[in-house]
Design an enzyme around this catalytic site. Structure first.
Site, PDB file in Angstrom:
ATOM      1  N   LEU A   1       0.830  -1.210   0.000  1.00 26.78           N
ATOM      2  CA  LEU A   1       0.000   0.000   0.000  1.00 26.78           C
ATOM      3  C   LEU A   1       0.863   1.259   0.000  1.00 26.78           C
ATOM      4  CD1 LEU A   1      -2.758  -1.147   2.541  1.00 26.78           C
ATOM      5  CD2 LEU A   1      -2.774  -1.266   0.041  1.00 26.78           C
TER       6      LEU A   1
ATOM      7  N   TYR B   1      -9.137  -2.930  13.884  1.00 25.93           N
ATOM      8  CA  TYR B   1      -9.005  -3.570  15.200  1.00 25.93           C
ATOM      9  C   TYR B   1      -8.183  -2.718  16.172  1.00 25.93           C
ATOM     10  CZ  TYR B   1      -4.783  -5.981  13.227  1.00 25.93           C
ATOM     11  OH  TYR B   1      -3.584  -6.298  12.638  1.00 25.93           O
TER      12      TYR B   1
HETATM   13  C1  HXC Z   1       5.803 -16.752  16.217  1.00 26.67           C
HETATM   14  C2  HXC Z   1       7.522 -15.447  15.322  1.00 26.67           C
HETATM   15  C3  HXC Z   1       6.975 -15.584  14.016  1.00 26.67           C
HETATM   16  C4  HXC Z   1       5.767 -16.372  13.884  1.00 26.67           C
HETATM   17  C5  HXC Z   1       8.759 -14.358  13.881  1.00 26.67           C
HETATM   18  N1  HXC Z   1       8.624 -14.704  15.178  1.00 26.67           N
HETATM   19  N2  HXC Z   1       7.760 -14.881  13.151  1.00 26.67           N
HETATM   20  N3  HXC Z   1       6.946 -16.021  16.405  1.00 26.67           N
HETATM   21  N4  HXC Z   1       5.219 -16.923  15.006  1.00 26.67           N
HETATM   22  N5  HXC Z   1       5.169 -16.529  12.708  1.00 26.67           N
HETATM   23  C6  HXC Z   1       9.515 -14.337  16.277  1.00 26.67           C
HETATM   24  C7  HXC Z   1      10.951 -14.817  16.073  1.00 26.67           C
HETATM   25  O1  HXC Z   1      11.116 -16.162  16.468  1.00 26.67           O
HETATM   26  C8  HXC Z   1      11.710 -13.866  16.984  1.00 26.67           C
HETATM   27  O2  HXC Z   1      11.537 -14.197  18.346  1.00 26.67           O
HETATM   28  C9  HXC Z   1      10.946 -12.545  16.804  1.00 26.67           C
HETATM   29  O3  HXC Z   1       9.636 -12.910  16.349  1.00 26.67           O
HETATM   30  C10 HXC Z   1      11.605 -11.667  15.747  1.00 26.67           C
HETATM   31  O4  HXC Z   1      11.682 -12.402  14.537  1.00 26.67           O
HETATM   32  P1  HXC Z   1      12.694 -12.022  13.356  1.00 26.67           P
HETATM   33  O5  HXC Z   1      12.416 -12.935  12.216  1.00 26.67           O
HETATM   34  O6  HXC Z   1      14.080 -11.940  13.885  1.00 26.67           O
HETATM   35  O7  HXC Z   1      12.222 -10.506  13.034  1.00 26.67           O
HETATM   36  P2  HXC Z   1      12.470  -9.627  11.772  1.00 26.67           P
HETATM   37  O8  HXC Z   1      13.445 -10.261  10.812  1.00 26.67           O
HETATM   38  O9  HXC Z   1      12.763  -8.249  12.275  1.00 26.67           O
HETATM   39  O10 HXC Z   1      11.039  -9.623  11.010  1.00 26.67           O
HETATM   40  C11 HXC Z   1       9.934  -8.946  11.548  1.00 26.67           C
HETATM   41  C12 HXC Z   1       8.629  -9.679  11.232  1.00 26.67           C
HETATM   42  C13 HXC Z   1       8.497  -9.966   9.709  1.00 26.67           C
HETATM   43  C14 HXC Z   1       7.497  -8.788  11.738  1.00 26.67           C
HETATM   44  C15 HXC Z   1       8.621 -10.993  11.984  1.00 26.67           C
HETATM   45  O11 HXC Z   1       7.253 -10.625   9.429  1.00 26.67           O
HETATM   46  C16 HXC Z   1       8.575  -8.712   8.868  1.00 26.67           C
HETATM   47  O12 HXC Z   1       9.669  -8.304   8.488  1.00 26.67           O
HETATM   48  N6  HXC Z   1       7.420  -8.065   8.579  1.00 26.67           N
HETATM   49  C17 HXC Z   1       7.369  -6.795   7.829  1.00 26.67           C
HETATM   50  C18 HXC Z   1       6.253  -6.711   6.858  1.00 26.67           C
HETATM   51  C19 HXC Z   1       4.882  -7.104   7.382  1.00 26.67           C
HETATM   52  O13 HXC Z   1       4.757  -7.771   8.432  1.00 26.67           O
HETATM   53  N7  HXC Z   1       3.874  -6.725   6.622  1.00 26.67           N
HETATM   54  C20 HXC Z   1       2.495  -7.049   6.947  1.00 26.67           C
HETATM   55  C21 HXC Z   1       1.779  -5.862   7.449  1.00 26.67           C
HETATM   56  S1  HXC Z   1       0.115  -6.251   7.380  1.00 26.67           S
HETATM   57  P3  HXC Z   1      12.675 -15.022  19.174  1.00 26.67           P
HETATM   58  O14 HXC Z   1      12.110 -15.105  20.549  1.00 26.67           O
HETATM   59  O15 HXC Z   1      12.808 -16.348  18.474  1.00 26.67           O
HETATM   60  O16 HXC Z   1      13.934 -14.188  19.079  1.00 26.67           O
HETATM   61  C22 HXC Z   1      -0.769  -5.518   8.564  1.00 26.67           C
HETATM   62  C23 HXC Z   1      -2.257  -5.728   8.347  1.00 26.67           C
HETATM   63  C24 HXC Z   1      -3.093  -5.222   9.450  1.00 26.67           C
HETATM   64  O17 HXC Z   1      -0.265  -4.909   9.438  1.00 26.67           O
HETATM   65  C25 HXC Z   1      -4.572  -5.463   9.330  1.00 26.67           C
HETATM   66  C26 HXC Z   1      -5.070  -6.476   8.361  1.00 26.67           C
HETATM   67  C27 HXC Z   1      -6.579  -6.507   8.202  1.00 26.67           C
HETATM   68  P1  NAP Z   2       3.732  -4.516   3.357  1.00 23.58           P
HETATM   69  O1  NAP Z   2       3.879  -4.418   1.874  1.00 23.58           O
HETATM   70  O2  NAP Z   2       4.376  -5.689   4.047  1.00 23.58           O
HETATM   71  O3  NAP Z   2       4.219  -3.158   3.984  1.00 23.58           O
HETATM   72  C1  NAP Z   2       4.921  -3.033   5.182  1.00 23.58           C
HETATM   73  C2  NAP Z   2       6.163  -2.201   4.919  1.00 23.58           C
HETATM   74  O4  NAP Z   2       6.770  -1.874   6.160  1.00 23.58           O
HETATM   75  C3  NAP Z   2       7.192  -2.909   4.059  1.00 23.58           C
HETATM   76  O5  NAP Z   2       7.496  -2.092   2.940  1.00 23.58           O
HETATM   77  C4  NAP Z   2       8.400  -3.061   4.964  1.00 23.58           C
HETATM   78  O6  NAP Z   2       9.608  -2.877   4.210  1.00 23.58           O
HETATM   79  C5  NAP Z   2       8.180  -1.937   5.958  1.00 23.58           C
HETATM   80  N1  NAP Z   2       8.827  -2.205   7.255  1.00 23.58           N
HETATM   81  C6  NAP Z   2       8.658  -3.296   8.051  1.00 23.58           C
HETATM   82  N2  NAP Z   2       9.440  -3.205   9.139  1.00 23.58           N
HETATM   83  C7  NAP Z   2      10.099  -2.022   9.026  1.00 23.58           C
HETATM   84  C8  NAP Z   2      11.059  -1.356   9.849  1.00 23.58           C
HETATM   85  N3  NAP Z   2      11.493  -1.891  11.004  1.00 23.58           N
HETATM   86  N4  NAP Z   2      11.532  -0.149   9.434  1.00 23.58           N
HETATM   87  C9  NAP Z   2      11.101   0.396   8.270  1.00 23.58           C
HETATM   88  N5  NAP Z   2      10.201  -0.185   7.451  1.00 23.58           N
HETATM   89  C10 NAP Z   2       9.716  -1.380   7.831  1.00 23.58           C
HETATM   90  O7  NAP Z   2       2.174  -4.593   3.793  1.00 23.58           O
HETATM   91  P2  NAP Z   2       0.947  -3.624   3.460  1.00 23.58           P
HETATM   92  O8  NAP Z   2      -0.255  -4.489   3.443  1.00 23.58           O
HETATM   93  O9  NAP Z   2       1.239  -2.750   2.306  1.00 23.58           O
HETATM   94  O10 NAP Z   2       0.854  -2.732   4.784  1.00 23.58           O
HETATM   95  C11 NAP Z   2       0.981  -1.317   4.757  1.00 23.58           C
HETATM   96  C12 NAP Z   2       0.222  -0.702   5.918  1.00 23.58           C
HETATM   97  O11 NAP Z   2      -1.171  -0.961   5.789  1.00 23.58           O
HETATM   98  C13 NAP Z   2       0.601  -1.242   7.288  1.00 23.58           C
HETATM   99  O12 NAP Z   2       0.598  -0.198   8.237  1.00 23.58           O
HETATM  100  C14 NAP Z   2      -0.505  -2.211   7.603  1.00 23.58           C
HETATM  101  O13 NAP Z   2      -0.672  -2.429   8.981  1.00 23.58           O
HETATM  102  C15 NAP Z   2      -1.677  -1.462   6.997  1.00 23.58           C
HETATM  103  N6  NAP Z   2      -2.854  -2.268   6.727  1.00 23.58           N
HETATM  104  C16 NAP Z   2      -2.855  -3.130   5.685  1.00 23.58           C
HETATM  105  C17 NAP Z   2      -4.015  -3.837   5.425  1.00 23.58           C
HETATM  106  C18 NAP Z   2      -4.100  -4.775   4.259  1.00 23.58           C
HETATM  107  O14 NAP Z   2      -5.131  -5.405   4.083  1.00 23.58           O
HETATM  108  N7  NAP Z   2      -3.082  -4.884   3.435  1.00 23.58           N
HETATM  109  C19 NAP Z   2      -5.142  -3.680   6.237  1.00 23.58           C
HETATM  110  C20 NAP Z   2      -5.090  -2.781   7.299  1.00 23.58           C
HETATM  111  C21 NAP Z   2      -3.934  -2.067   7.524  1.00 23.58           C
HETATM  112  P3  NAP Z   2      10.999  -3.628   4.570  1.00 23.58           P
HETATM  113  O15 NAP Z   2      10.688  -5.058   4.748  1.00 23.58           O
HETATM  114  O16 NAP Z   2      11.865  -3.321   3.377  1.00 23.58           O
HETATM  115  O17 NAP Z   2      11.539  -2.967   5.801  1.00 23.58           O
END
Ligand code: HXC
Ligand code: NAP
Length: 293
Positions: free
Chosen positions: A27, A156
């Protein structure tokens, strides 16, 4: 005209310099594209600089605008200040901060380590706090006004949700920050608003919230009264409005863009939609028959 069309007039964001955290994908990328099309300069930031460079190149080629990739982990305040200074150096000023970066995954809460819980709170709540403080203090110190902070939350944030407890906890904090600073920092010429999107398909969210077979088993559109998921352009349209001067009187607000999804889950009797039309005659007769007894 329909909801996939672009809403604002050409040049609506001309002269605006915008920072989008998490702007390299999903997004954040879609909103950045539209800001560029409307004439803004956009800096996109996240942890992965190679991804950001690719996105910036692609968006510049598509829009003819200026898109600056800057590496920054929002959890680290030093990196946030350095990112801010790099953008200021390149653009001269910043008018809008879009706190969009997030981390999330589904899990029963008892399976989470304290570090796993922290990681989500750190990206979402601490990251938003870090960026807001770094830019907010800069704007106050330099007396730079007419600025906007737009935060991406979820519905939420106020209903709470099982199985994404760290994210719900963090987003609730971001919403409280939005409303609090909308009041406190208005005197410095800043506006604070939030968008709560419903389901908008992105790889980042879908891979973590609907992994593997769950994608086939759970149809997100079925939870939405309007019976569809969101289109990225309709979110971009709302975000562009909220960061533009057209929304100059909107402050401290959270705008829900979810086709009615959260209310469908909330209404105690909403499940009665499962009752077939023909059964209502029978039910009405039974209720009326009780009237004088
Ligand atoms: C349980 C988990 C886990 C899982 C990671 N961990 N994944 N625990 N279940 N599935 C634990 C690890 O074991 C570790 O704990 C700690 O979390 C940190 O994990 P890392 O892999 O070292 O973290 P990192 O590499 O920094 O990655 C962060 C992340 C990853 C959040 C886990 O998913 C990420 O990079 N996400 C960024 C993008 C993202 O999430 N986008 C979605 C947004 S959608 P321990 O104890 O082992 O050290 C959104 C939608 C909202 O927000 C609303 C929708 C309707
Ligand atoms: P996404 O593509 O995974 O976006 C998340 C972004 O956050 C990634 O570009 C990631 O880039 C960045 N990010 C994660 N950890 C970071 C950190 N430590 N520092 C800087 N950047 C970081 O997912 P998305 O669906 O587009 O989500 C965008 C926003 O919309 C989020 O706030 C999410 O909660 C919200 N949202 C999404 C939905 C949905 O249905 N998609 C619904 C409700 C709300 P890097 O991995 O490169 O760091």
């Amino acid at each position: 005209m329909n909801y996939k069309d672009k809403m604002l007039r050409d040049g609506a964001l001309k002269g605006k310099n915008i920072v989008v955290t998490g702007g390299g994908s999903g997004l954040g990328k879609s909103m950045s594209r539209y800001f560029l099309e409307l004439g803004a300069k956009v800096a996109i930031t996240s942890r992965n600089i190679e991804k950001l460079k690719g996105t910036a190149k692609e968006l510049e080629a598509e829009t003819g605008g200026t898109c600056l990739p800057v590496q920054c982990d929002v959890r680290e305040y030093d990196q946030v200040e350095s990112m801010r200074d790099q953008v200021l150096e390149a653009f001269g000023s910043v008018d809008v901060l879009l706190n969009n970066a997030a981390g999330n995954f589904i899990s029963p809460t008892e399976r989470l380590s304290h570090r796993a819980f922290d990681i989500i709170i750190d990206i979402v709540l601490k990251g938003t706090k870090n960026c807001t403080l770094a830019f907010g203090k800069h704007w106050i110190n330099t007396k730079y006004t007419n600025t906007v902070v737009l935060n991406i939350v979820t519905t939420y944030a106020w209903t709470g949700s099982a199985y994404v407890v760290p994210s719900a906890t963090a987003k609730a904090g971001v919403l409280a920050m939005t409303r609090s600073l909308g009041v406190e920092w208005a005197k410095y010429g800043m506006r604070f608003n939030a968008i709560a999107p419903g389901p908008f398909p992105t790889k980042g969210a879908w891979d973590r919230l609907l992994p593997g077979e769950l994608k086939d088993k759970i149809d997100m559109a079925k939870q939405v009264p309007l019976a569809r998921v969101g289109d990225h352009q309709e979110l971009a349209n709302l975000a562009a409005y909220l960061v533009s001067d057209f929304s100059a009187y909107v402050n401290g607000e959270v705008v829900t863009l979810d086709g009615g999804e959260w209310l469908k889950g909330a209404g105690q009797f909403n499940l009665l939609e499962q009752i077939p039309e023909e059964m209502w005659d029978q039910l009405e007769a039974m209720i009326r028959a009780k009237k004088n007894k």
